[in-house]
Structure formats: C-alpha cells, structure tokens
Design an enzyme around this catalytic site. Sequence first.
Site, PDB file in Angstrom:
ATOM      1  N   GLY A   9      -5.227   4.755 -17.780  1.00  9.45           N
ATOM      2  CA  GLY A   9      -4.798   3.558 -17.495  1.00  9.45           C
ATOM      3  C   GLY A   9      -6.256   2.774 -17.206  1.00  9.45           C
ATOM      4  O   GLY A   9      -7.223   3.787 -16.548  1.00  9.45           O
TER       5      GLY A   9
ATOM      6  N   ARG B 127      -2.857   7.847 -23.890  1.00  7.87           N
ATOM      7  CA  ARG B 127      -2.251   9.365 -23.252  1.00  7.87           C
ATOM      8  C   ARG B 127      -2.167  10.022 -24.673  1.00  7.87           C
ATOM      9  O   ARG B 127      -2.447   9.769 -25.666  1.00  7.87           O
ATOM     10  CB  ARG B 127      -1.457   8.233 -23.483  1.00  7.87           C
ATOM     11  CG  ARG B 127      -0.590   7.215 -22.392  1.00  7.87           C
ATOM     12  CD  ARG B 127      -1.024   7.488 -20.858  1.00  7.87           C
ATOM     13  NE  ARG B 127      -0.702   6.313 -20.376  1.00  7.87           N
ATOM     14  CZ  ARG B 127      -1.420   6.324 -18.778  1.00  7.87           C
ATOM     15  NH1 ARG B 127      -2.333   6.996 -17.782  1.00  7.87           N
ATOM     16  NH2 ARG B 127      -1.127   5.020 -17.868  1.00  7.87           N
TER      17      ARG B 127
ATOM     18  N   ASP C 245      -5.966  10.231 -11.772  1.00  9.28           N
ATOM     19  CA  ASP C 245      -5.400  11.850 -11.881  1.00  9.28           C
ATOM     20  C   ASP C 245      -4.956  12.495 -12.937  1.00  9.28           C
ATOM     21  O   ASP C 245      -5.851  13.778 -13.151  1.00  9.28           O
ATOM     22  CB  ASP C 245      -4.106  11.485 -10.312  1.00  9.28           C
ATOM     23  CG  ASP C 245      -3.612  12.975 -10.317  1.00  9.28           C
ATOM     24  OD1 ASP C 245      -4.250  13.236  -9.768  1.00  9.28           O
ATOM     25  OD2 ASP C 245      -2.773  13.865 -10.884  1.00  9.28           O
TER      26      ASP C 245
ATOM     27  N   THR D  53      -9.816   3.429 -11.540  1.00  7.47           N
ATOM     28  CA  THR D  53      -7.565   3.223 -11.462  1.00  7.47           C
ATOM     29  C   THR D  53      -8.277   2.395 -10.442  1.00  7.47           C
ATOM     30  O   THR D  53      -8.804   2.410  -9.263  1.00  7.47           O
ATOM     31  CB  THR D  53      -7.951   4.976 -10.920  1.00  7.47           C
ATOM     32  OG1 THR D  53      -5.757   4.105 -10.476  1.00  7.47           O
ATOM     33  CG2 THR D  53      -7.728   5.083  -9.776  1.00  7.47           C
TER      34      THR D  53
ATOM     35  N   ASP E 151      -5.599   1.588  -8.106  1.00  9.84           N
ATOM     36  CA  ASP E 151      -4.320   1.850  -7.722  1.00  9.84           C
ATOM     37  C   ASP E 151      -5.644   2.409  -6.155  1.00  9.84           C
ATOM     38  O   ASP E 151      -4.698   2.859  -5.085  1.00  9.84           O
ATOM     39  CB  ASP E 151      -3.466   2.912  -7.943  1.00  9.84           C
ATOM     40  CG  ASP E 151      -2.470   2.569  -9.023  1.00  9.84           C
ATOM     41  OD1 ASP E 151      -2.209   1.354  -8.348  1.00  9.84           O
ATOM     42  OD2 ASP E 151      -2.600   3.285  -9.406  1.00  9.84           O
TER      43      ASP E 151
ATOM     44  N   ASP F  36      -6.711   5.380  -5.594  1.00  8.88           N
ATOM     45  CA  ASP F  36      -4.885   6.726  -4.613  1.00  8.88           C
ATOM     46  C   ASP F  36      -6.208   8.007  -4.531  1.00  8.88           C
ATOM     47  O   ASP F  36      -5.256   8.872  -5.301  1.00  8.88           O
ATOM     48  CB  ASP F  36      -3.874   6.533  -5.182  1.00  8.88           C
ATOM     49  CG  ASP F  36      -4.141   6.708  -7.034  1.00  8.88           C
ATOM     50  OD1 ASP F  36      -4.645   6.387  -7.522  1.00  8.88           O
ATOM     51  OD2 ASP F  36      -2.688   6.956  -8.013  1.00  8.88           O
TER      52      ASP F  36
ATOM     53  N   ARG G 288       3.001   1.869  -8.042  1.00 11.08           N
ATOM     54  CA  ARG G 288       4.290   2.284  -8.458  1.00 11.08           C
ATOM     55  C   ARG G 288       4.127   3.516  -7.327  1.00 11.08           C
ATOM     56  O   ARG G 288       4.806   4.412  -6.992  1.00 11.08           O
ATOM     57  CB  ARG G 288       4.131   3.817  -9.574  1.00 11.08           C
ATOM     58  CG  ARG G 288       5.476   4.358  -9.937  1.00 11.08           C
ATOM     59  CD  ARG G 288       5.739   5.258 -11.414  1.00 11.08           C
ATOM     60  NE  ARG G 288       4.516   5.771 -11.428  1.00 11.08           N
ATOM     61  CZ  ARG G 288       3.654   5.607 -12.281  1.00 11.08           C
ATOM     62  NH1 ARG G 288       3.529   4.961 -13.329  1.00 11.08           N
ATOM     63  NH2 ARG G 288       2.106   6.781 -11.932  1.00 11.08           N
TER      64      ARG G 288
END
Length: 327
Positions: free
Chosen positions: A14, A75, A106, A129, A131, A133, A175
């Site tokens: 992303g 992707r 990741d 990213t 996120d 994370d 998510r």
Amino acid sequence: MKSIRKIGVFTSGGDAPGMNAAIRAVVRTAVYEGLQVTGIYRGYQGMIEADFVEMNRRSVSSIIQKGGTILKSARCPEFRTKEGRQQAYDNILRQGIDALVAIGGDGTFTGADLFSTEFDVPVMCIPGTIDNDLYGSDYTLGYDTANNTVIEAIDKIRDTASSHSRVFFVEVMGRDSGCIALNAGVGGGAESILLPEIDSGIEGLIEELSLARERQKSSMIVIVAEGDKNGGAYNVAKAVKEKFEYFDVKVSILGHLQRGGAPSSFDRVLATRMGYKAVKELLKGNNRSTVGLRGTEIITTPLEEALSNKEFKLDEELLEIANIMNK
C-alpha cells in the site's frame, strides 16, 4: 560483502505519504556517495518484468511534497514462488544492481528478507505504511500524515454533527492496528473509540453514549477502526440506532482518503532521514535490516527480529488518556 556500485530502490504494498521523500533521499545520498541508482517500477512485479529506470538527482526533483509513489506499487503473487524470485534475481543481475532498498510494509519486508537470504543480495528496508504497526520504529512513513487527515475530517464532521444534533460513526483504516483510530480519536476529541485490539462490545459503547446523553451532549463522534470486532461502522451504527431510536445516526467511511495527500513536515523529514540512513548502512556492510525511529535517533533492526515481533501493542497510557477524556 561485495562492494556496492549500484542500488535498486522500489516501493511495494500500500502507498503511504512520504514514500517519494524516501526515494529522493535514497537517490541523492547514493549519488553523493558515487553510486548509481536504478528505480524499480511496481515493486516485486517490476523486478520480475524488468521494469527499470535509471535515476539521478534530477529524477527526484520536486517530489518531496507529493503523496503516493512515483515508482508505483503493486501486489505480486508471482514473487511468492521460487521461479518468480529467480526471474527477479536474474533481471537485477543483468541490470548490475548490487543492493536493494525496499520501502513498504510487512509484506514488503518479508519478501525482501526471503529474497536476500536466497540470493545473497544486500537489502535495507524502510517502513512505509500508515498503520504504524511495524516493529523497529516508533513511527512509520505516512502515519503522521494519515492522522492529520483523519483529524481534519473529524473536525469538519463535528461541525455538521453539532449543527444537526447527530451521532457520527467515522470509520478509519486499521484492519489489525488501532493506532490511527486511537491517536486520531484522542486528537479529534471523539466520545468513543473502537479498536481491533480491544473487544469492547456494543454494550460498552451504548453505556458510554448513554452517559454522554445524560450530560446533555447533543452531538457525538465515535471512531471505529475498520478491523473492530463489531463488524465496522455500519454494523455498530445499526446496533446503536436500534437501542436509541431518537439518535440521528450517520456513518462516514474515510477509506483511501487517508492514504493520499502531501506528506506532513514530520513525514518528509523522517523519510529523508531514513533514506539517507538506508544507503549509509548498506555502505557500512549492514544487511537484512530495517531502519527506524527510536526516540529521536534513526536506528537499524535486523529484519529477522522485526518480522518475528508481530504483536504490535498500543500505547497503554494513551488508552487510559482516551478513557479519561471520554468520560
């Protein structure tokens, strides 16, 4: 480790604000050090299809302020196969690429670690990213910008919520990670925040809204992370409406709006520091690592360590602060 003469740089997964600033820093640092740079379009897919472009200082002029990624992203299921990775290696070998800088999340890190291990290609990863994370960095590229985007949206939604005495359920990305929801919820003064890491249930939310109603609050904002256990903003809003028929309930899904836009000053500087560090570490002989921000220092973490620490914990103090502020 063999000497490095040409670095390949790519973005994967992303997109995130700050990726272009990181590309710029990698290219300009490498050129300053006397290296050549090849840009790889569309991440691992471009590596397999030999979609390369030679880059120099001018290639990255006027991109630091742009969102998205000039090298595109995609992707690539084919890269998960041994044959796909072999094709990618043959292509970078023919291109004369000695080392790679991978910018992504990741999945990008996992692919880079496997590829480097199989073919002994030096690689450094930059966490990109929204996120936030990934283990090894307090902040990932794009996270600060995404937070600012969400808070700006919350501020505007609150204006209309107050004007019409409405309860708005605002769904944000996340998510598996509630970082954006938690931080934007605190920064935006949300009355309640639903996170994927905490199975609070609808009952807890209904109790919070009841207390807010007793305090004569005519409008409220509830932040819902997309990975919330209750099934997302629409399901939560439906359940609340069934309990409080008198609430004027509205849902706003921010979606990919959070990924776009010019990166914040913080993300631009962070990306520049990370891109610089990635090249410098490769030249020092560091390999299979990710760069990251720890406190105020840019550090490196072995990819194996970063990938093995999958459980990303939310800031416990910020969770408590959110609870106190919501009362």
